[in-house]
Design a protein around this motif. Structure first.
Motif, PDB file in Angstrom:
ATOM      1  N   PHE A  46      44.495  39.988  43.294  1.00 38.84           N
ATOM      2  CA  PHE A  46      44.492  38.714  42.575  1.00 38.84           C
ATOM      3  C   PHE A  46      43.088  38.174  42.338  1.00 38.84           C
ATOM      4  CE2 PHE A  46      48.992  37.003  43.658  1.00 38.84           C
ATOM      5  CZ  PHE A  46      49.477  37.552  42.488  1.00 38.84           C
ATOM      6  N   GLY A  47      42.212  38.346  43.339  1.00 35.69           N
ATOM      7  CA  GLY A  47      40.928  37.640  43.276  1.00 35.69           C
ATOM      8  C   GLY A  47      39.726  38.523  43.006  1.00 35.69           C
ATOM      9  N   GLY A  48      39.952  39.779  42.596  1.00 35.13           N
ATOM     10  CA  GLY A  48      38.863  40.747  42.496  1.00 35.13           C
ATOM     11  C   GLY A  48      37.757  40.370  41.530  1.00 35.13           C
ATOM     12  N   GLU A  49      38.126  39.887  40.349  1.00 33.37           N
ATOM     13  CA  GLU A  49      37.097  39.588  39.341  1.00 33.37           C
ATOM     14  C   GLU A  49      36.157  38.492  39.844  1.00 33.37           C
ATOM     15  OE1 GLU A  49      40.338  39.981  38.615  1.00 33.37           O
ATOM     16  OE2 GLU A  49      40.583  41.080  36.715  1.00 33.37           O
ATOM     17  N   ALA A  50      36.728  37.446  40.423  1.00 36.59           N
ATOM     18  CA  ALA A  50      35.904  36.343  40.931  1.00 36.59           C
ATOM     19  C   ALA A  50      35.025  36.825  42.080  1.00 36.59           C
ATOM     20  CB  ALA A  50      36.795  35.190  41.398  1.00 36.59           C
ATOM     21  N   PHE A  51      35.591  37.714  42.914  1.00 33.87           N
ATOM     22  CA  PHE A  51      34.833  38.251  44.040  1.00 33.87           C
ATOM     23  C   PHE A  51      33.630  39.052  43.528  1.00 33.87           C
ATOM     24  CE2 PHE A  51      34.062  41.638  47.178  1.00 33.87           C
ATOM     25  CZ  PHE A  51      33.831  40.871  48.304  1.00 33.87           C
ATOM     26  N   VAL A  53      41.488  45.494  35.965  1.00 37.69           N
ATOM     27  CA  VAL A  53      40.091  45.879  36.151  1.00 37.69           C
ATOM     28  C   VAL A  53      39.942  46.669  37.454  1.00 37.69           C
ATOM     29  CG1 VAL A  53      37.721  45.029  36.379  1.00 37.69           C
ATOM     30  CG2 VAL A  53      39.385  43.772  34.967  1.00 37.69           C
ATOM     31  N   ALA A  54      39.418  47.903  37.340  1.00 37.30           N
ATOM     32  CA  ALA A  54      39.223  48.735  38.536  1.00 37.30           C
ATOM     33  C   ALA A  54      37.902  48.377  39.201  1.00 37.30           C
ATOM     34  CB  ALA A  54      39.234  50.209  38.152  1.00 37.30           C
ATOM     35  N   ASP A  89      44.408  52.470  43.620  1.00 39.60           N
ATOM     36  CA  ASP A  89      43.629  52.433  42.364  1.00 39.60           C
ATOM     37  C   ASP A  89      42.586  51.312  42.322  1.00 39.60           C
ATOM     38  OD1 ASP A  89      45.017  50.112  41.732  1.00 39.60           O
ATOM     39  OD2 ASP A  89      46.193  51.007  40.109  1.00 39.60           O
ATOM     40  N   GLY A  90      42.639  50.383  43.287  1.00 45.38           N
ATOM     41  CA  GLY A  90      41.630  49.322  43.340  1.00 45.38           C
ATOM     42  C   GLY A  90      41.653  48.391  42.151  1.00 45.38           C
ATOM     43  N   LYS A  91      42.745  48.415  41.367  1.00 43.98           N
ATOM     44  CA  LYS A  91      42.791  47.607  40.147  1.00 43.98           C
ATOM     45  C   LYS A  91      43.357  46.216  40.414  1.00 43.98           C
ATOM     46  CE  LYS A  91      43.167  51.132  36.582  1.00 43.98           C
ATOM     47  NZ  LYS A  91      44.116  51.854  35.738  1.00 43.98           N
TER      48      LYS A  91
END
Ligand SMILES: [Zn+2]
Length: 556
Positions: A416-421, A476-477, A469-471
């Motif tokens: 959920f929070g990957g892009e912000a991270f 976004v991967a 897959d880390g997506k």
């Protein structure tokens, strides 16, 4: 803990001795599963075709022909039709007890792919729930999961539920309320909000209807909402655990959490007393207040020795918030650390397991230094303490954890929070987050899970897909191959890895002779289906201790 002989172990020993001398007919299995692809998750990750169950435990594994031979006239034989079987999944950090209370009285946006459909669920609830009742979405979603990639507006919510107060919470930082909800709660100015709460304004300065603020403000706001009745909580608990069974889950480790008081546990206890639990629960107790946490912990655990309970429900120590001063605080003062040390030392003296929520590696030295101080007085390895989250754990941190025997529960927060991270830490750090492969190499015990349901979905297959897959939910991967486990390893994290944190790895978490028959027959082959479809997996048949707790076609 492993040196402790539980009464149940003695019983099992006695049962085994009795069975060894009983006539052959008495030993035929209750149930035999044949013609499957059974991923045992034993030390060799061996795959078997069939297994036999008696008295809730696995008594044999082998070929279909071998298992059929064991079956007697009373044995139930289930043909798996070549399907894949896994040990029941275990979420090592799921706020299940809390999620369950309101499962039948809240609206659920978990896994919904468009905002339009999400609004449709609110609309449906407005039709099916009592007139005027609250419609609450208490987290578990993220704007990136929607095709529209945005949050709902107040006008959209009013349009689908004009007659009901509506409350939509996002994580612990934002909640949208309709005008009727504001009115019902008496929120006419910011002075009516919990400390730190603010009315959100758009770029033009107009009120949006949402309330923003730090986590305590949103927790306080949620506290103002009406609670489900006790009967509704009991219904919710049963329904939520069946929902977990549908997704192959047979065990959860519940870390307590915000808004959890003694009252919050009573529905769970009732379902357990009624022998209606369908998920094994190991739970820790935390604190809510600030300033008197030590008294709070001593009071709640005074008559609750570590490990008290049975195979379905067991007390698992303290966490994930021990003190306010060491919770979401990257700069605790000396007094905060001293107070935490006193409680941690006391916990070690009492043989309690401890799990601590911690986010950033940059500040985790504050916590590890305390663990090391305690460890000099009382070795903590046997107590299986753990740190939850810590997505950016560094290698030195993992080595310190290994030296202490401290475990790490990892959740799919980055789904959920990957892009912000990535924005905040940069591409290189995001590529190694979370470093589960390094942790395994170093030898840190790792469990998998979700941290549902306020901040995440509870679906274990969403999390398993993300491990592989880390997506992010937006596609976004982020993670590189260096920290990506293979399928067998990810499954291991979600089963035998997780159950270590409940001190139960000797009785469940893998499908081996003598272990509890907790398993799930999957709708597709986890080992061979394309990775991007793993998230759609469901269980067609789930067993807990050999008892069927969920079926769908063709096993219905
Ligand atoms: Zn946490």
């Amino acid at each position: 803990m492993k040196s402790v002989i539980r009464p149940s172990s003695i019983v099992n020993f006695v049962v085994c001795v009795l069975l060894a001398s009983a006539p052959a007919w008495a030993q035929s299995p209750d149930t035999v599963l044949v013609n499957g692809k059974i991923l045992t998750v034993d030390a060799q990750s061996s795959v078997r075709e069939a297994l036999a169950i008696r008295g809730g435990r696995i008594t044999a594994l082998g070929t279909s022909a071998e298992m059929r031979k064991l079956a007697g006239p009373q044995s139930r034989v289930i043909d798996l039709g070549g399907r894949t079987v896994i040990p029941g999944l275990i979420d090592s950090h799921l706020h299940a007890i809390r999620a369950a209370l309101s499962f039948t009285t809240e609206v659920n946006w978990i896994g919904v792919r468009t905002l339009e459909e999400a609004l449709g669920r609110v609309k449906d609830a407005a039709r099916t729930m009592k007139p005027g009742s609250w419609l609450i979405v208490a987290g578990g979603w993220n704007p990136q999961q929607f095709k529209e990639n945005r949050r709902p507006s107040q006008a959209e919510l009013v349009a689908v539920a004009p007659e009901n107060p509506v409350y939509i919470q996002l994580g612990y930082a934002w909640a949208m309320l309709t005008p009727l909800a504001h009115k019902t709660l008496g929120l006419t100015s910011e002075a009516d909000l919990p400390a730190g709460g603010r009315f959100e304004r758009d770029a033009a300065g107009n009120l949006t209807g949402a309330i923003t603020g730090p986590q305590p403000a949103i927790v306080g706001l949620f506290d103002k909402l009406p609670r489900p009745t006790f009967d509704e909580q009991v219904q919710g608990t049963k329904a939520f655990f069946r929902e977990l069974n549908r997704l192959g889950i047979t065990g959860v480790i519940d870390p307590s959490g915000n808004n959890m008081t003694g009252e919050s546990y009573q529905a769970l206890f009732k379902v357990w007393r009624d022998q209606a639990l369908t998920v094994r629960v190991a739970y820790s107790l935390g604190t809510q207040g600030s300033g008197k946490e030590f008294d709070e912990i001593k009071a709640t655990t005074a008559l609750l020795p570590m490990g008290l309970g049975d195979e379905m429900l067991r007390f698992n120590g303290i966490g994930e918030r021990i003190t306010g001063g060491m919770y979401n605080n990257d700069k605790p003062g000396q007094a905060d650390k001293d107070e935490y040390y006193r409680i941690a030392l006391w916990a070690a003296e009492h043989g309690l397991t401890l799990t601590q929520h911690w986010n950033r590696d940059a500040s985790v030295d504050n916590l590890l230094t305390i663990f090391e101080r305690v460890n000099q007085r009382i070795p903590i390895a046997a107590l299986r303490w753990s740190i939850a989250h810590l997505n950016d754990a560094s290698e030195p941190t993992l080595r310190r954890m290994k030296a202490l025997g401290v475990g790490w529960t990892v959740q799919d927060a980055m789904y959920f929070g990957g892009e912000a991270f990535r924005e905040s830490v940069g591409e290189a750090s995001a590529r190694r987050t979370p470093p589960v492969v390094t942790a395994k190499k170093i030898g840190v015990p790792v469990g998998a899970g979700t941290d549902a349901h306020r901040v995440a979905s509870y679906n274990p297959f969403t999390a398993l897909q993300w491990f592989l897959d880390g997506k992010t939910v937006g596609g976004v991967a982020l993670r590189g191959p260096e920290e990506t486990p293979d399928r067998a390893e990810a499954l291991r994290l979600y089963t035998i890895g997780s159950v270590w944190f409940a001190h139960d790895d000797d009785v469940r978490g893998s499908l081996e002779v003598g272990k509890l028959a907790d398993l799930a027959v999957l709708s597709q082959d986890y080992m061979t289906v394309p990775v991007d479809r793993i998230g759609a997996t469901e269980s067609l048949l789930t067993m807990v201790g050999g008892k069927i707790v969920h079926t769908s076609a063709p096993f219905k």
